[in-house]
Write a protein that holds these residues in place. Structure first.
Motif, PDB file in Angstrom:
ATOM      1  N   ASN A  31       1.588  12.119   5.995  1.00 17.17           N
ATOM      2  CA  ASN A  31       2.608  13.220   5.571  1.00 17.17           C
ATOM      3  C   ASN A  31       2.866  13.975   6.626  1.00 17.17           C
ATOM      4  OD1 ASN A  31       2.190  12.454   2.884  1.00 17.17           O
ATOM      5  ND2 ASN A  31       0.435  13.838   2.508  1.00 17.17           N
ATOM      6  N   LEU A  32       1.793  14.289   7.772  1.00 17.04           N
ATOM      7  CA  LEU A  32       2.123  15.003   9.040  1.00 17.04           C
ATOM      8  C   LEU A  32       2.824  13.983   9.993  1.00 17.04           C
ATOM      9  CD1 LEU A  32      -1.513  16.396   9.820  1.00 17.04           C
ATOM     10  CD2 LEU A  32       0.597  17.535   8.721  1.00 17.04           C
ATOM     11  N   TRP A  33       2.544  12.846   9.973  1.00 15.66           N
ATOM     12  CA  TRP A  33       3.318  11.875  11.159  1.00 15.66           C
ATOM     13  C   TRP A  33       3.722  10.403  10.155  1.00 15.66           C
ATOM     14  CZ3 TRP A  33      -1.383  13.897  12.879  1.00 15.66           C
ATOM     15  CH2 TRP A  33      -1.311  14.797  13.747  1.00 15.66           C
ATOM     16  N   PRO A  34       5.193  10.450   9.646  1.00 13.04           N
ATOM     17  CA  PRO A  34       5.365   9.412   9.141  1.00 13.04           C
ATOM     18  C   PRO A  34       5.142   8.061   9.663  1.00 13.04           C
ATOM     19  CG  PRO A  34       6.807  11.078   8.474  1.00 13.04           C
ATOM     20  CD  PRO A  34       6.128  11.644   9.872  1.00 13.04           C
ATOM     21  N   ALA A  35       5.395   7.995  11.129  1.00  9.51           N
ATOM     22  CA  ALA A  35       5.145   6.777  11.818  1.00  9.51           C
ATOM     23  C   ALA A  35       3.722   6.315  11.611  1.00  9.51           C
ATOM     24  CB  ALA A  35       5.473   7.244  13.355  1.00  9.51           C
ATOM     25  N   GLY A  75     -17.977   0.486  -1.572  1.00 12.29           N
ATOM     26  CA  GLY A  75     -16.369   0.511  -1.185  1.00 12.29           C
ATOM     27  C   GLY A  75     -15.843   1.897  -1.484  1.00 12.29           C
ATOM     28  N   ALA A  76     -16.273   2.507  -2.503  1.00 16.65           N
ATOM     29  CA  ALA A  76     -15.723   3.694  -2.738  1.00 16.65           C
ATOM     30  C   ALA A  76     -16.082   4.964  -1.623  1.00 16.65           C
ATOM     31  CB  ALA A  76     -16.252   4.311  -4.219  1.00 16.65           C
ATOM     32  N   VAL A  77     -17.180   4.789  -1.270  1.00 15.35           N
ATOM     33  CA  VAL A  77     -17.811   5.753  -0.239  1.00 15.35           C
ATOM     34  C   VAL A  77     -16.837   5.486   1.043  1.00 15.35           C
ATOM     35  CG1 VAL A  77     -19.746   6.211   1.174  1.00 15.35           C
ATOM     36  CG2 VAL A  77     -20.009   6.288  -1.189  1.00 15.35           C
ATOM     37  N   VAL A  78     -16.695   4.248   1.422  1.00 20.95           N
ATOM     38  CA  VAL A  78     -15.919   3.710   2.731  1.00 20.95           C
ATOM     39  C   VAL A  78     -14.627   4.024   2.722  1.00 20.95           C
ATOM     40  CG1 VAL A  78     -15.488   1.914   4.261  1.00 20.95           C
ATOM     41  CG2 VAL A  78     -17.764   2.181   3.468  1.00 20.95           C
ATOM     42  N   LEU A  79     -13.884   3.326   1.569  1.00 21.79           N
ATOM     43  CA  LEU A  79     -12.449   3.663   1.440  1.00 21.79           C
ATOM     44  C   LEU A  79     -11.697   4.821   1.223  1.00 21.79           C
ATOM     45  CD1 LEU A  79     -11.934  -0.274  -0.042  1.00 21.79           C
ATOM     46  CD2 LEU A  79     -11.112   0.715   2.274  1.00 21.79           C
ATOM     47  N   VAL A  80     -12.523   5.285   0.059  1.00 24.84           N
ATOM     48  CA  VAL A  80     -11.712   6.661  -0.427  1.00 24.84           C
ATOM     49  C   VAL A  80     -11.509   7.592   0.807  1.00 24.84           C
ATOM     50  CG1 VAL A  80     -12.078   8.581  -2.125  1.00 24.84           C
ATOM     51  CG2 VAL A  80     -12.301   6.106  -2.822  1.00 24.84           C
ATOM     52  N   PRO A  81     -12.396   8.093   1.659  1.00 31.69           N
ATOM     53  CA  PRO A  81     -12.086   8.974   2.703  1.00 31.69           C
ATOM     54  C   PRO A  81     -10.943   8.359   3.717  1.00 31.69           C
ATOM     55  CG  PRO A  81     -14.590   8.767   2.400  1.00 31.69           C
ATOM     56  CD  PRO A  81     -13.976   7.614   1.639  1.00 31.69           C
ATOM     57  N   ILE A  82     -11.038   6.899   3.855  1.00 31.36           N
ATOM     58  CA  ILE A  82     -10.272   6.359   4.771  1.00 31.36           C
ATOM     59  C   ILE A  82      -8.560   6.476   4.036  1.00 31.36           C
ATOM     60  CG2 ILE A  82      -9.175   4.130   5.821  1.00 31.36           C
ATOM     61  CD1 ILE A  82     -11.631   5.272   7.205  1.00 31.36           C
ATOM     62  N   ILE A  83      -8.518   6.537   3.005  1.00 36.17           N
ATOM     63  CA  ILE A  83      -7.250   6.387   2.189  1.00 36.17           C
ATOM     64  C   ILE A  83      -6.730   8.101   2.276  1.00 36.17           C
ATOM     65  CG2 ILE A  83      -6.025   6.385   0.024  1.00 36.17           C
ATOM     66  CD1 ILE A  83      -7.960   3.952  -0.748  1.00 36.17           C
ATOM     67  N   MET A  84      -7.602   8.899   1.930  1.00 33.59           N
ATOM     68  CA  MET A  84      -7.460  10.353   2.162  1.00 33.59           C
ATOM     69  C   MET A  84      -7.045  10.700   3.496  1.00 33.59           C
ATOM     70  SD  MET A  84     -10.695  12.037  -0.112  1.00 33.59           S
ATOM     71  CE  MET A  84      -9.936  13.665   0.227  1.00 33.59           C
ATOM     72  N   ILE A  85      -7.785  10.324   4.527  1.00 34.64           N
ATOM     73  CA  ILE A  85      -7.012  10.675   5.730  1.00 34.64           C
ATOM     74  C   ILE A  85      -6.010  10.048   6.198  1.00 34.64           C
ATOM     75  CG2 ILE A  85      -7.920  10.450   8.275  1.00 34.64           C
ATOM     76  CD1 ILE A  85     -10.771  10.540   7.502  1.00 34.64           C
ATOM     77  N   ASN A  86      -5.627   8.878   5.736  1.00 35.66           N
ATOM     78  CA  ASN A  86      -4.549   8.068   5.992  1.00 35.66           C
ATOM     79  C   ASN A  86      -3.132   8.807   5.307  1.00 35.66           C
ATOM     80  OD1 ASN A  86      -2.574   5.431   5.069  1.00 35.66           O
ATOM     81  ND2 ASN A  86      -3.246   5.313   7.155  1.00 35.66           N
ATOM     82  N   ILE A  87      -3.525   9.341   4.066  1.00 31.08           N
ATOM     83  CA  ILE A  87      -2.493   9.856   3.427  1.00 31.08           C
ATOM     84  C   ILE A  87      -2.114  11.172   4.066  1.00 31.08           C
ATOM     85  CG2 ILE A  87      -1.767  11.029   1.231  1.00 31.08           C
ATOM     86  CD1 ILE A  87      -3.417   8.957  -0.420  1.00 31.08           C
ATOM     87  N   GLY A  88      -3.357  11.865   4.326  1.00 31.72           N
ATOM     88  CA  GLY A  88      -2.856  13.062   5.382  1.00 31.72           C
ATOM     89  C   GLY A  88      -2.110  13.102   6.351  1.00 31.72           C
ATOM     90  N   LEU A  89      -2.485  12.065   7.378  1.00 32.30           N
ATOM     91  CA  LEU A  89      -1.811  11.780   8.292  1.00 32.30           C
ATOM     92  C   LEU A  89      -0.571  11.306   8.508  1.00 32.30           C
ATOM     93  CD1 LEU A  89      -4.838  10.317  10.422  1.00 32.30           C
ATOM     94  CD2 LEU A  89      -3.886  12.681  10.772  1.00 32.30           C
ATOM     95  N   TYR A  94       0.892  -1.116  -0.054  1.00 35.14           N
ATOM     96  CA  TYR A  94      -0.167   0.141   0.162  1.00 35.14           C
ATOM     97  C   TYR A  94       0.825   1.213  -0.028  1.00 35.14           C
ATOM     98  CZ  TYR A  94      -2.817   3.793   1.850  1.00 35.14           C
ATOM     99  OH  TYR A  94      -3.222   4.905   2.047  1.00 35.14           O
ATOM    100  N   LEU A  95       2.138   1.155   0.678  1.00 35.37           N
ATOM    101  CA  LEU A  95       2.776   2.630   1.006  1.00 35.37           C
ATOM    102  C   LEU A  95       3.501   2.752  -0.464  1.00 35.37           C
ATOM    103  CD1 LEU A  95       4.164   2.194   4.613  1.00 35.37           C
ATOM    104  CD2 LEU A  95       2.504   3.795   3.639  1.00 35.37           C
ATOM    105  N   THR A  96       3.947   1.608  -1.294  1.00 32.02           N
ATOM    106  CA  THR A  96       4.728   1.883  -2.132  1.00 32.02           C
ATOM    107  C   THR A  96       3.762   2.252  -3.216  1.00 32.02           C
ATOM    108  OG1 THR A  96       6.024  -0.213  -1.755  1.00 32.02           O
ATOM    109  CG2 THR A  96       5.885   0.322  -4.118  1.00 32.02           C
ATOM    110  N   LEU A  97       2.406   1.820  -3.525  1.00 24.71           N
ATOM    111  CA  LEU A  97       1.464   2.178  -4.476  1.00 24.71           C
ATOM    112  C   LEU A  97       1.311   3.957  -4.022  1.00 24.71           C
ATOM    113  CD1 LEU A  97      -0.537   1.897  -6.514  1.00 24.71           C
ATOM    114  CD2 LEU A  97      -2.279   1.186  -4.769  1.00 24.71           C
ATOM    115  N   ALA A  98       1.037   3.858  -3.071  1.00 26.71           N
ATOM    116  CA  ALA A  98       0.631   5.453  -2.648  1.00 26.71           C
ATOM    117  C   ALA A  98       1.853   6.512  -2.713  1.00 26.71           C
ATOM    118  CB  ALA A  98       0.613   5.566  -0.893  1.00 26.71           C
ATOM    119  N   SER A  99       2.897   5.809  -2.782  1.00 24.83           N
ATOM    120  CA  SER A  99       4.231   6.884  -2.822  1.00 24.83           C
ATOM    121  C   SER A  99       4.374   6.842  -4.321  1.00 24.83           C
ATOM    122  CB  SER A  99       5.586   6.148  -2.347  1.00 24.83           C
ATOM    123  OG  SER A  99       6.615   6.771  -2.878  1.00 24.83           O
ATOM    124  N   THR A 100       4.136   5.856  -5.246  1.00 24.82           N
ATOM    125  CA  THR A 100       4.242   6.053  -6.713  1.00 24.82           C
ATOM    126  C   THR A 100       3.534   6.912  -7.077  1.00 24.82           C
ATOM    127  OG1 THR A 100       5.030   3.665  -6.730  1.00 24.82           O
ATOM    128  CG2 THR A 100       4.236   4.536  -8.685  1.00 24.82           C
TER     129      THR A 100
END
Length: 356
Positions: free
Chosen positions: A310-314, A294-308, A101-107
């Protein structure tokens, strides 16, 4: 003694001829009965009066809401089933890889920085990640053992869901463990139906192989050849969908006591006469509803995860998205099994006979 020896072969031949005649008559009768319930004939125009049948169903959204309300009414039982399914999935199969997942997000973040900007960029990345994990998942290539576990768990959860709904809607008081202990009886018959469904998917497999060959040879670049290929591929896909529609309901029918696979397939085919397209549209809507949810549930989770992240890499080390994806898959599978069963019940309740 000679007379007796001459009579015995004649008697045996007469008995054998009688058995063969009786068998042929039985086969002929079965074929006539089968054709009588199938008004369509190859290369012959079917008249509407011969296949028109009623099918009173709620609207698409209304029926989906009924399925959700039914599961919610017995939420304690089905939540327990989901927990057991999720636990067995984690133990036997595992969850998606956080590193994948991290590799995909980074790419996507690196290659899409010039395409997406600001909040739209974050939404675009989340949407692309959702499409990627929906099509290929996060587990990579599963091992042979994992593939076997996926099939076994899927069959057991399917059978348990159908068993529980059948008894709950009949007014019986049952527990989730009752379903786990008692629902596995028709598993061999169910496996045979699944094998038939695999055979029915052969046209789709041929279309996929043809696409790979045509794409590598440049046949899809354009022109009449590409048009003919897509027309043929569409026909192959429609053929598989046509066959699979009745097999979904055969999976339900075969769970009835004393039911055999071939008889279940025939009964499911009789239910489809004059209704196949309407039922196929219902199944297609079920799949679309799962994708949208799936889009309604996962897309916001992915957005929040990407934002957090970027703020806290851990936070990137916490497998939030793989866990949510696995839980959503569990819920979607139980919901789709319930949808198929309740749709089957609606068709059975509308006991219209085919026009003959």
């Amino acid at each position: 003694m000679p007379r007796t020896s001459k009579k015995k072969p004649q008697t045996k031949r007469k008995k054998l001829a009688a058995v063969v005649k009786k068998s042929l008559f039985s086969v002929r009768t079965q074929i006539k009965t089968f054709l009588k319930s199938r008004p369509h004939r190859s290369f012959r125009l079917s008249k509407r009066r011969d296949y028109n049948r009623s099918l009173k169903l709620p609207g698409y959204v209304a029926f989906g809401r009924q399925v959700t309300n039914t599961l919610w009414r017995y939420k304690k039982i089905f939540v327990s089933l989901g927990v057991v399914y999720a636990a067995l999935t984690i133990v036997l199969i595992g969850i998606g890889s956080q590193q994948t997942y991290l590799t995909l997000a980074s790419t996507l973040r690196d290659t899409g920085s010039q395409i997406f900007q600001g909040n739209i960029g974050l939404l675009g990345q989340a949407a692309l990640i959702f499409i990627s994990i929906s099509s290929s998942g996060l587990t990579g290539t599963p091992t042979e053992a994992q593939q076997i576990y996926v099939v076994i768990l899927g069959l057991l959860v399917w059978l348990t869901t159908v068993w529980l709904l059948r008894h709950l809607l009949a007014g019986h008081t049952v527990k989730m463990r009752d379903g786990l202990y008692n629902a596995g009886a028709p598993i061999i018959s169910t496996v045979l139906i699944v094998l038939v469904m695999v055979v029915q998917l052969i046209p789709v497999g041929l279309a996929v192989v043809g696409f790979a060959a045509a794409n590598s040879s440049g046949l899809l670049a354009g022109g009449v050849a590409a048009m003919l290929f897509w027309f043929g591929a569409a026909l192959l896909v429609v053929m598989s969908l046509y066959l699979l529609t009745s097999s979904f309901f055969a999976l339900v029918i075969v769970t009835l006591p004393g039911m055999y696979p071939l008889r279940a397939l025939k009964t499911a085919g009789d239910m489809m006469v004059g209704r196949r397209l309407r039922i196929l549209l219902r199944i297609a809507w079920m799949m679309i509803a799962i994708i949208v949810a799936g889009a309604v549930v996962l897309v916001p989770i992915i957005m929040i995860n990407i934002g957090l992240t970027n703020l806290w890499p851990a936070i990137g080390n916490v497998p939030v998205v793989p866990v949510v994806l696995m839980l959503f898959s569990v819920v979607a599978f139980i919901w789709s099994a319930s949808y198929i069963y309740l749709l089957y019940r609606k068709i059975v309740d509308d006991d219209a006979k085919p026009a003959l």
